[in-house]
Write a protein that holds these residues in place. Structure first.
Motif, PDB file in Angstrom:
ATOM      1  N   TYR A  58       0.750  -1.214  -0.082  1.00  0.00           N
ATOM      2  CA  TYR A  58      -0.153  -0.034  -0.159  1.00  0.00           C
ATOM      3  C   TYR A  58       0.839   1.316   0.054  1.00  0.00           C
ATOM      4  O   TYR A  58       0.525   2.135  -0.600  1.00  0.00           O
ATOM      5  N   GLY A  59       2.082   1.196   0.705  1.00  0.00           N
ATOM      6  CA  GLY A  59       2.959   2.254   0.590  1.00  0.00           C
ATOM      7  C   GLY A  59       3.326   2.690  -0.708  1.00  0.00           C
ATOM      8  O   GLY A  59       3.384   3.656  -1.127  1.00  0.00           O
ATOM      9  N   LEU A  60       3.617   1.530  -1.448  1.00  0.00           N
ATOM     10  CA  LEU A  60       3.847   1.845  -2.975  1.00  0.00           C
ATOM     11  C   LEU A  60       2.909   2.506  -3.944  1.00  0.00           C
ATOM     12  O   LEU A  60       3.119   3.341  -4.478  1.00  0.00           O
ATOM     13  N   LEU A  61       1.695   1.976  -3.602  1.00  0.00           N
ATOM     14  CA  LEU A  61       0.608   2.851  -4.172  1.00  0.00           C
ATOM     15  C   LEU A  61       0.303   4.095  -3.708  1.00  0.00           C
ATOM     16  O   LEU A  61       0.047   4.915  -4.633  1.00  0.00           O
ATOM     17  N   ALA A  62       0.568   4.217  -2.599  1.00  0.00           N
ATOM     18  CA  ALA A  62       0.484   5.678  -1.869  1.00  0.00           C
ATOM     19  C   ALA A  62       1.644   6.398  -2.330  1.00  0.00           C
ATOM     20  O   ALA A  62       1.229   7.639  -2.624  1.00  0.00           O
ATOM     21  N   LEU A  63       2.838   5.826  -2.881  1.00  0.00           N
ATOM     22  CA  LEU A  63       3.840   6.665  -3.565  1.00  0.00           C
ATOM     23  C   LEU A  63       3.272   7.132  -4.844  1.00  0.00           C
ATOM     24  O   LEU A  63       3.770   7.962  -5.294  1.00  0.00           O
ATOM     25  N   SER A  64       2.672   6.237  -5.477  1.00  0.00           N
ATOM     26  CA  SER A  64       2.290   6.451  -6.785  1.00  0.00           C
ATOM     27  C   SER A  64       1.309   7.830  -6.882  1.00  0.00           C
ATOM     28  O   SER A  64       1.083   8.651  -7.645  1.00  0.00           O
ATOM     29  N   VAL A  65       0.350   7.810  -5.875  1.00  0.00           N
ATOM     30  CA  VAL A  65      -0.557   9.094  -5.774  1.00  0.00           C
ATOM     31  C   VAL A  65       0.319  10.167  -5.349  1.00  0.00           C
ATOM     32  O   VAL A  65       0.069  11.429  -5.932  1.00  0.00           O
ATOM     33  N   ASP A  66       1.280  10.027  -4.767  1.00  0.00           N
ATOM     34  CA  ASP A  66       2.247  11.086  -4.087  1.00  0.00           C
ATOM     35  C   ASP A  66       2.991  11.781  -5.243  1.00  0.00           C
ATOM     36  O   ASP A  66       3.363  12.955  -5.335  1.00  0.00           O
ATOM     37  N   LEU A  67       3.298  11.026  -6.592  1.00  0.00           N
ATOM     38  CA  LEU A  67       4.042  11.428  -7.503  1.00  0.00           C
ATOM     39  C   LEU A  67       3.086  12.743  -8.081  1.00  0.00           C
ATOM     40  O   LEU A  67       3.853  13.552  -8.578  1.00  0.00           O
ATOM     41  N   LEU A  68       1.786  12.361  -8.179  1.00  0.00           N
ATOM     42  CA  LEU A  68       1.063  13.475  -8.972  1.00  0.00           C
ATOM     43  C   LEU A  68       0.655  14.737  -7.667  1.00  0.00           C
ATOM     44  O   LEU A  68       0.746  15.529  -8.077  1.00  0.00           O
ATOM     45  N   LEU A  69       0.542  13.943  -6.560  1.00  0.00           N
ATOM     46  CA  LEU A  69      -0.140  15.053  -5.459  1.00  0.00           C
ATOM     47  C   LEU A  69       1.419  15.848  -4.915  1.00  0.00           C
ATOM     48  O   LEU A  69       1.001  17.002  -4.752  1.00  0.00           O
ATOM     49  N   GLY A  74       3.286  12.150   4.858  1.00  0.00           N
ATOM     50  CA  GLY A  74       3.766  13.502   4.474  1.00  0.00           C
ATOM     51  C   GLY A  74       4.188  13.639   2.781  1.00  0.00           C
ATOM     52  O   GLY A  74       4.952  12.696   2.433  1.00  0.00           O
ATOM     53  N   SER A  75       3.324  14.475   2.208  1.00  0.00           N
ATOM     54  CA  SER A  75       3.336  14.332   1.074  1.00  0.00           C
ATOM     55  C   SER A  75       4.516  15.252   0.462  1.00  0.00           C
ATOM     56  O   SER A  75       5.127  15.956   1.202  1.00  0.00           O
ATOM     57  N   GLY A  76       5.082  14.768  -0.798  1.00  0.00           N
ATOM     58  CA  GLY A  76       6.262  15.068  -1.235  1.00  0.00           C
ATOM     59  C   GLY A  76       7.799  14.622  -1.001  1.00  0.00           C
ATOM     60  O   GLY A  76       8.558  15.054  -1.074  1.00  0.00           O
ATOM     61  N   THR A  77       7.408  13.554   0.183  1.00  0.00           N
ATOM     62  CA  THR A  77       8.732  12.775   0.465  1.00  0.00           C
ATOM     63  C   THR A  77       8.560  11.464  -0.236  1.00  0.00           C
ATOM     64  O   THR A  77       7.601  10.968  -0.652  1.00  0.00           O
ATOM     65  N   ILE A  78       9.622  10.659   0.121  1.00  0.00           N
ATOM     66  CA  ILE A  78       9.522   9.181  -0.384  1.00  0.00           C
ATOM     67  C   ILE A  78       9.134   8.351   0.804  1.00  0.00           C
ATOM     68  O   ILE A  78       8.405   7.429   0.564  1.00  0.00           O
ATOM     69  N   VAL A  79       9.536   8.577   2.126  1.00  0.00           N
ATOM     70  CA  VAL A  79       9.263   7.744   3.126  1.00  0.00           C
ATOM     71  C   VAL A  79       7.775   8.058   3.505  1.00  0.00           C
ATOM     72  O   VAL A  79       7.081   6.915   4.234  1.00  0.00           O
ATOM     73  N   GLY A  80       7.418   9.301   3.416  1.00  0.00           N
ATOM     74  CA  GLY A  80       6.162   9.603   3.856  1.00  0.00           C
ATOM     75  C   GLY A  80       4.920   8.815   3.610  1.00  0.00           C
ATOM     76  O   GLY A  80       4.334   8.292   4.538  1.00  0.00           O
ATOM     77  N   PRO A  81       4.769   8.301   2.317  1.00  0.00           N
ATOM     78  CA  PRO A  81       3.714   7.289   1.929  1.00  0.00           C
ATOM     79  C   PRO A  81       3.953   6.141   2.702  1.00  0.00           C
ATOM     80  O   PRO A  81       2.708   5.551   3.029  1.00  0.00           O
ATOM     81  N   VAL A  96       5.799  13.190   8.671  1.00  0.00           N
ATOM     82  CA  VAL A  96       7.197  13.836   8.222  1.00  0.00           C
ATOM     83  C   VAL A  96       7.298  15.307   8.393  1.00  0.00           C
ATOM     84  O   VAL A  96       8.557  15.787   8.934  1.00  0.00           O
ATOM     85  N   GLY A  97       6.277  15.987   8.103  1.00  0.00           N
ATOM     86  CA  GLY A  97       6.181  17.265   8.368  1.00  0.00           C
ATOM     87  C   GLY A  97       6.398  17.921   9.993  1.00  0.00           C
ATOM     88  O   GLY A  97       7.066  18.660  10.091  1.00  0.00           O
ATOM     89  N   LEU A  98       5.596  17.123  10.822  1.00  0.00           N
ATOM     90  CA  LEU A  98       5.577  17.198  12.104  1.00  0.00           C
ATOM     91  C   LEU A  98       7.057  16.972  12.736  1.00  0.00           C
ATOM     92  O   LEU A  98       7.500  17.559  13.417  1.00  0.00           O
ATOM     93  N   VAL A  99       7.716  15.982  12.210  1.00  0.00           N
ATOM     94  CA  VAL A  99       8.936  15.578  12.677  1.00  0.00           C
ATOM     95  C   VAL A  99      10.123  16.515  12.292  1.00  0.00           C
ATOM     96  O   VAL A  99      10.781  16.937  13.026  1.00  0.00           O
ATOM     97  N   GLU A 100       9.974  17.038  11.156  1.00  0.00           N
ATOM     98  CA  GLU A 100      10.883  18.168  10.384  1.00  0.00           C
ATOM     99  C   GLU A 100      10.388  19.367  11.355  1.00  0.00           C
ATOM    100  O   GLU A 100      11.462  20.026  11.760  1.00  0.00           O
TER     101      GLU A 100
END
Lengths: 317, 286
Positions: A39-50, A252-259, A300-304
């Protein structure tokens, strides 16, 4: 420099932990973690666009499901080997993305609504075209993947297989988003008219991103069907598309680990809550609401924001 | 021939229901730029509440009215305290309202259970009407068509011929100017969102009497409503009317002629239309 080494250390720790997981985790956890990767991989595919192109696609489950169904049908009904069925699934899902890519002619809310409707075509097809897709029951008894006599039958072996694919994808994805192409996508997200006046063919860039996103989603679909060993219309549902986009945002959108973090939080929370609370869908809905209102840049944003010692917090749009 | 006409009536009566739901959706987008994915959940909630009222009082009319009215405060609170905070960020709106719909759907499941429930209709509407040519058709659906035409006409008159409608149309065109000339735009928002909630809740009761109510019905009907507004153009009342007719007829004939591919029959033309007119038939650039 410091930030960079921090990231590398974290990535190495994460990979080491993932490699060691089968030594300590029981089958329940192994199933959950494998599911998180997929599911993380699927979420990553969403995030490439998002996260990079600024497009919110709600039909990712379609590519996922078409790839999974193609692989399952070829393997179960026509007896093709994995070496044919799996690539065919990838190709089928990606071809659908090539077709659906015409949605990038629209922007903003129109894009969102159109992808929802496009997603329902596939759901309707797998649900109603029962003679071919098995309807509500779907396709069952998908065999474990086997290539040239080697069968990846055990849970641990498949875990490592999925992990390898995910790590390779993450590296490929990293190269992609750091390339000039990735930069121009973020340029379009920032201001499309500016990129146009600089001479970029923005629609073609978005189209390419859409197709690549479809390819990643298809890969997740193929991994899913061999993991789950059956597939039914739920895989194509709107709910899946929504949930994976939530995973990307929670993490965390826009990151790789986020999804992947988002997938872990979401699936872990759902498993945990549904074990003792009847209204678990309502709890997931509350997570949606809370994320949008209070943590739009995700975990990821909160951690940052709270990570000590590393400069000023970066504002993620 | 007979079944062809029968399907046409089926399609038009489904269109009548879709219009009730889509008109509110499209108006609230037009004025407030809000994409409310919880609209389907309003439909379901209104339907369930109307069902309970009808069972308790025995009056279908009260059920329809009550179902619509009951959703107004719910819609107001959601709008005021949740949706308003997302500003103009459609992505956040979609996620937020999907989350709201999940919560509402689950609460409805807890209260009314998972079985499919039918709103009881009054005896007078249960029979069938015989049309010239020997076609026999359920009376309820005819009344639904008449009712929906009445609602549509009232909405159209309100929107096109009254001062409130003129202000709303001005708000759709340019919100800032409308508030700059001293019109309380906030009050207008409350009014339109109440109207949208009312229409959705009422549609739930009316639709629940022939499509039944069950968990998941909110998403099925919402997708149809989305296709209606995509066809007609977001924010256009006339578009919602035409869009509902197109979707209702395509759906009826699709189910009849190509049952396994009825979704293609519905969504295929939509995809083609979008290639040439991304903003729908009545949608405007902007």
């Amino acid at each position: 420099m410091k930030v960079r080494s921090y990231g590398v250390v974290m990535a190495l720790i994460a990979i080491a932990a993932a490699l060691a997981a089968p030594l300590v985790a029981d089958p329940f956890w192994m199933t959950l973690i494998t599911q998180i990767y997929i599911y993380g991989l699927l979420a990553l595919s969403v995030d490439l666009l998002l996260g990079h192109a600024g497009l919110y696609s709600l039909c990712q489950a379609s590519f996922f499901a078409v790839a999974a169904y193609t692989t399952a049908i070829l393997q179960v009904r026509y007896g093709y080997p994995t070496i044919v069925a799996a690539p065919a699934g990838l190709i089928a899902g990606t071809l659908l993305a090539v077709l659906y890519g015409s949605a990038v002619r629209t922007r903003g809310v129109y894009f969102i609504l159109i992808t929802i409707a496009l997603g329902y075509i596939i759901w309707g097809a797998v649900y109603r075209w029962a003679s071919f897709t098995g309807g509500d029951n779907g396709i069952t008894n998908v065999p474990p993947p086997s290539v040239a006599g080697f069968s990846i039958a055990s849970q641990t072996a498949y875990y490592y297989f999925v992990l390898t694919v995910v790590i390779l994808c993450a590296f490929g994805y990293r190269i992609l988003i750091r390339s000039p192409f990735g930069l121009s996508l973020r340029g379009i997200k920032g201001s499309e008219s500016r990129m146009q006046s600089l001479g970029y063919r923005t629609t073609m860039h978005l189209y390419a991103a859409f197709v690549i996103s479809g390819l990643i989603a298809s890969l997740a679909g193929v991994l899913y069907v061999y993991y789950n060993r059956f597939i039914n219309p739920v895989a194509a549902s709107f709910q899946i598309s929504v949930e994976v986009s939530l995973m990307a945002i929670v993490g965390g959108s826009g990151t790789i680990v986020g999804p992947f973090i988002g997938a872990g939080v979401f699936l872990g929370l759902r498993n945990w809550v549904s074990s003792f609370f009847e209204l678990h869908t309502a709890v997931m809905g509350a997570v949606f609401i809370a994320t949008v209102l209070w943590a739009p840049s995700g975990i990821v944003g909160l951690v940052e924001r709270w990570r000590p010692g590393i400069g000023k917090p970066k504002d993620q749009p | 021939m007979h079944s062809g006409i029968l399907q046409a009536i089926n399609g038009v009566s489904f269109a009548a229901l879709l219009f009730l739901l889509a008109s509110g959706f499209t108006l609230s987008f037009g004025l407030m730029r809000v994409v409310n994915m919880a609209h389907g959940a309003y439909y379901l909630f209104g339907g369930y509440i109307g069902l309970s009222i009808t069972r308790y009082t025995g009056s279908f009319a009260l059920g329809v009215l009550g179902g619509g009215l009951a959703v107004i405060p719910l819609g107001y609170l959601i709008d005021r305290f949740l949706i308003r905070r997302t500003g103009e960020n459609h992505l956040a709106q979609v996620l937020l309202t999907v989350g709201i719909a999940f919560v509402l759907g689950d609460v409805a499941l807890k209260i009314w259970g998972g079985d499919s429930l039918k709103v009881p209709t009054p005896i007078e509407l249960r029979g069938a009407i015989e049309l010239p040519g020997g076609i026999i058709y359920p009376a309820y659906r005819f009344v639904l068509i008449v009712f929906s035409v009445f609602v549509g006409l009232s909405l159209w008159l309100l929107y096109r011929k009254t001062q409130i409608g003129a202000v709303v149309r001005a708000g759709v065109d340019d919100r800032e100017i409308v508030s700059a000339i001293g019109i309380n735009i906030d009050r207008l928002f409350v009014l339109v969102s109440a109207l949208a909630s009312f229409l959705a809740g009422m549609a739930g009761v009316v639709g629940g009497a022939f499509l039944t109510l069950y968990p998941g019905a909110e998403w099925e009907i919402l997708v149809y409503a989305l296709v209606v507004v995509i066809f007609g153009g977001l924010g256009s009342l006339e578009g919602a009317m035409i869009g509902a007719l197109i979707v209702g007829l395509l759906d009826a004939y699709g189910r009849w002629l190509l049952p396994e591919f009825s979704y293609f029959v519905l969504f295929g033309p939509m995809a083609v239309l979008l290639l040439f007119r991304p903003r729908g038939i009545f949608g405007r650039e902007g």
